[in-house]
Design a protein around this motif. Structure first.
Motif, mmCIF file in Angstrom:
data_model
loop_
_atom_site.group_PDB
_atom_site.id
_atom_site.type_symbol
_atom_site.label_atom_id
_atom_site.label_comp_id
_atom_site.label_asym_id
_atom_site.label_seq_id
_atom_site.Cartn_x
_atom_site.Cartn_y
_atom_site.Cartn_z
ATOM 1 N N LYS A 254 -21.279 -12.080 52.213
ATOM 2 C CA LYS A 254 -20.783 -11.261 51.100
ATOM 3 C C LYS A 254 -21.457 -9.893 51.025
ATOM 4 O O LYS A 254 -20.835 -8.894 50.711
ATOM 5 C CB LYS A 254 -20.964 -11.997 49.764
ATOM 6 C CG LYS A 254 -20.287 -13.331 49.682
ATOM 7 C CD LYS A 254 -18.837 -13.218 49.377
ATOM 8 C CE LYS A 254 -18.249 -14.614 49.261
ATOM 9 N NZ LYS A 254 -16.912 -14.662 48.829
ATOM 10 N N GLY A 255 -22.749 -9.826 51.336
ATOM 11 C CA GLY A 255 -23.468 -8.553 51.297
ATOM 12 C C GLY A 255 -22.933 -7.578 52.330
ATOM 13 O O GLY A 255 -22.693 -6.400 52.045
ATOM 14 N N LEU B 295 -16.855 -2.626 52.607
ATOM 15 C CA LEU B 295 -15.875 -2.104 51.647
ATOM 16 C C LEU B 295 -16.336 -0.771 51.052
ATOM 17 O O LEU B 295 -15.522 0.133 50.841
ATOM 18 C CB LEU B 295 -15.623 -3.116 50.528
ATOM 19 C CG LEU B 295 -14.741 -4.292 50.907
ATOM 20 C CD1 LEU B 295 -14.713 -5.309 49.767
ATOM 21 C CD2 LEU B 295 -13.347 -3.837 51.234
ATOM 22 N N ASN B 296 -17.631 -0.638 50.776
ATOM 23 C CA ASN B 296 -18.161 0.631 50.255
ATOM 24 C C ASN B 296 -17.980 1.758 51.257
ATOM 25 O O ASN B 296 -17.635 2.884 50.883
ATOM 26 C CB ASN B 296 -19.636 0.491 49.865
ATOM 27 C CG ASN B 296 -19.826 -0.281 48.585
ATOM 28 O OD1 ASN B 296 -18.919 -0.359 47.768
ATOM 29 N ND2 ASN B 296 -20.988 -0.855 48.421
ATOM 30 N N THR C 33 -14.320 2.699 51.232
ATOM 31 C CA THR C 33 -13.997 3.410 49.993
ATOM 32 C C THR C 33 -14.496 4.842 50.035
ATOM 33 O O THR C 33 -13.773 5.774 49.672
ATOM 34 C CB THR C 33 -14.620 2.674 48.783
ATOM 35 O OG1 THR C 33 -14.112 1.347 48.748
ATOM 36 C CG2 THR C 33 -14.297 3.367 47.483
ATOM 37 N N THR D 20 -11.805 -5.308 55.311
ATOM 38 C CA THR D 20 -12.748 -6.427 55.228
ATOM 39 C C THR D 20 -12.901 -7.164 56.553
ATOM 40 O O THR D 20 -13.947 -7.754 56.816
ATOM 41 C CB THR D 20 -12.283 -7.453 54.180
ATOM 42 O OG1 THR D 20 -11.021 -7.988 54.581
ATOM 43 C CG2 THR D 20 -12.192 -6.827 52.803
ATOM 44 N N ARG E 294 -19.459 -6.439 51.285
ATOM 45 C CA ARG E 294 -19.518 -5.443 50.221
ATOM 46 C C ARG E 294 -19.870 -4.065 50.788
ATOM 47 O O ARG E 294 -19.286 -3.046 50.423
ATOM 48 C CB ARG E 294 -20.532 -5.871 49.162
ATOM 49 C CG ARG E 294 -20.488 -5.044 47.894
ATOM 50 C CD ARG E 294 -21.333 -5.648 46.775
ATOM 51 N NE ARG E 294 -20.742 -6.883 46.290
ATOM 52 C CZ ARG E 294 -21.292 -8.093 46.399
ATOM 53 N NH1 ARG E 294 -22.455 -8.243 46.989
ATOM 54 N NH2 ARG E 294 -20.692 -9.155 45.927
ATOM 55 N N GLU E 295 -20.810 -4.033 51.729
ATOM 56 C CA GLU E 295 -21.206 -2.771 52.375
ATOM 57 C C GLU E 295 -20.041 -2.183 53.175
ATOM 58 O O GLU E 295 -19.790 -0.980 53.139
ATOM 59 C CB GLU E 295 -22.416 -3.008 53.282
ATOM 60 C CG GLU E 295 -22.923 -1.763 53.956
ATOM 61 C CD GLU E 295 -23.394 -0.699 52.982
ATOM 62 O OE1 GLU E 295 -23.236 0.488 53.311
ATOM 63 O OE2 GLU E 295 -23.903 -1.037 51.896
#
Length: 168
Positions: A73-74, A80-81, A84, A39, A77-78
């Motif tokens: 936050k957007g 983290l994706n 992952t 993050t 999130r990207e």
């Protein structure tokens, strides 16, 4: 858990080992204030939009004005994706395809308990008979010729029972 255990080992000595539960709040605080690689933020920043350590620094340097932390936050999130997907891709490249065993099939199970004489001990025990198939490549086993007890094992611990035991 490994990170928590290692942190406790660093904090405690042999005499304090039995008081490990008293050291947990410090370990938790340290983990919550450590920047995460995926993050780029410490968990406490994401949870409370505030950096406790930054506040302490600001109190020391009261004449410097520091803007509050704003987290997109957007974008997070990207990020983290992406992390992952990278981890999943690496895992899938090295994972062997699972071999589905069937009920009543004879198998041997890998020995996972460490004990003395490990070099000369057999790597597999058995034979076992598969009694039931569970979700996530898990099986219920019963030892052939043994007591009427069952055990559960994962597919990665099992091999087909060879006709010639020297093949193990």
């Amino acid at each position: 858990m490994r990170i928590v255990f290692n942190a406790l080992r660093c904090i405690l000595n042999e005499k304090e080992e039995k008081l490990w539960f008293q050291a947990l709040p410090k370990v938790e605080d340290d983990l919550n204030n450590t920047v995460n690689k995926s993050t780029g933020y410490a968990p406490v920043v994401l949870m409370k939009n505030a950096n406790k350590r930054l506040t302490a620094t600001m109190n020391l340097l009261s004449d410097i004005v520091v803007k509050p932390i704003e987290v997109n936050k957007g974008a997070l999130r990207e990020k983290l994706n992406v992390a992952t997907n990278h981890t999943k891709k690496k895992f899938d490249e090295t994972r062997k395809a699972s071999y589905p065993f069937e009920v009543n099939q004879k198998v041997v199970m890998e020995v996972t308990q460490l004990s003395n004489g490990g070099k000369l001990k057999p790597k597999f025990i058995g034979p076992f008979e598969i009694k039931a198939v569970l979700p996530n490549d898990r099986y219920v086993l019963k030892r052939i010729g043994g007591q009427n007890r069952t055990t559960t094992a994962g597919q990665e611990q099992l091999r087909i029972w060879p006709e010639d035991p020297c093949e193990l």
